[in-house]
Design an enzyme around this catalytic site. Structure first.
Site: not given
Length: 342
Positions: A52, A106
């Site tokens: 992110y 992830h």
């Protein structure tokens, strides 16, 4: 104050988790102010990821000095042990901490296990032995991978999309996690923006005592909504159930969740927005969806190569080119005034 314990991790927190993906879109100063306000109001669980952009950096500054009073979950997209260690060291530096409470793989296309040849799970075990991570988790959008992770007994938490638009298979995941004493971290509790009534979303999730929703927060007014639920949590009633019933009728089925895992598109189509335009334009003020910029993005659908790459990467098995075409035709009818929206 409603609380939830994430299975065998023993982590107990308010049933409001802070999803830090959106803070990458605001300034450092704004992000730090937002995160500190959340903490001061009672938030203690913060979820981010090295992917992110600068989210970890912002969270690191915001939580400095109160690290021992909060729980931090973050993620690595690493596909091998070498990249795992690089990501972890960078993450610790960015978060200004020497440990992560939950370190998650992830959205891997497979379920990392000891002996699978990647060295990922072995690296996670070593990092845990060194005290750099306290619990091993996994995030996913694929039901098969999620089910395998639960059955493996290797993971302490699962992060998966879950909302009142979920089907029976997602509900079964929640049940299986509870049986396995595995924490369930709920992402996309607002279905990527399709759910506009946060009280209904909260009340639905409150029915599952093992589920921790992480709300993606970018604006202070959004945060204020969830802060208000700490002392006055919405409880399911006829009014909220009616909202849920209406949304389920309108939205359940074959629709794009906006997760973005189909991207990038070789034809330059912004699939994660364009493939769900018909829904978005009806559920939010339409002016923002009808600007010249958005019209240009939708027009790119005409250049779809029908290469099938998006379909192969879609974790929900959607026929994305077909969805794009249907959304574009609907969009053109709206522009022509043939269909009325908000």
């Amino acid at each position: 104050m409603a609380q939830v314990t994430l299975g065998k991790t023993g982590i107990t927190t308010d049933k409001n988790g802070f999803g830090a993906l959106p803070i990458q879109r605001i300034s450092q100063t704004e992000a730090v102010k937002l995160v500190r306000k959340a903490y001061d109001a009672g938030f203690t669980f913060f979820d981010t990821a090295i992917s992110y952009t600068d989210s970890e950096l912002k969270l690191g500054e915001a939580l400095e000095g109160i690290r021992d009073k909060v729980f931090i979950a973050t993620k690595t997209p690493a596909q091998n042990a070498e990249d795992f260690w690089k990501d972890l060291e960078k993450t610790l530096k960015q978060l200004r901490t020497d440990y992560v409470d939950i370190y998650q793989f992830h959205n891997p296309a497979f379920c990392p296990k000891p002996g699978d040849g990647t060295g990922l799970y072995e690296a996670a075990l070593e990092a845990k032995a060194q005290g750099k991570i306290r619990h091993i988790g996994i995030t996913n959008h694929r039901l098969a991978v999620a089910e395998e992770a639960i059955a493996s007994g290797l993971y302490e938490t699962l992060q998966f999309p879950f909302s009142y638009l979920a089907g029976e298979k997602e509900l079964e995941l929640v049940r299986k996690c509870k049986e396995a004493d595995m924490g369930f971290i709920c992402m996309k509790a607002l279905a990527g923006g399709l759910i506009t009534n946060s009280a209904a979303a909260y009340a639905f999730l409150a029915q599952y005592d093992n589920v921790l929703p992480i709300w993606g927060v970018q604006r202070e007014k959004e945060l204020d909504e969830f802060i208000s639920y700490i002392d006055n949590p919405p409880v399911m009633n006829d009014e909220l159930q009616a909202v849920i019933d209406h949304d389920r009728k309108e939205l359940c089925g074959e629709f794009c969740r906006g997760c973005g895992y189909c991207m990038p598109c070789p034809a330059g189509i912004e699939i994660n927005n364009c493939a769900r335009m018909s829904l978005m334009i009806r559920r939010a003020p339409s002016d923002a969806q009808l600007t010249p910029e958005m019209q240009a993005k939708m027009k790119k659908i005409e250049g779809c190569l029908h290469c099938g790459q998006c379909m192969k990467k879609c974790p929900y098995g959607l026929n994305t080119p077909e969805l794009l075409e249907k959304n574009y035709e609907d969009y053109k009818r709206i522009l022509a005034g043939e269909v009325s929206v908000k």
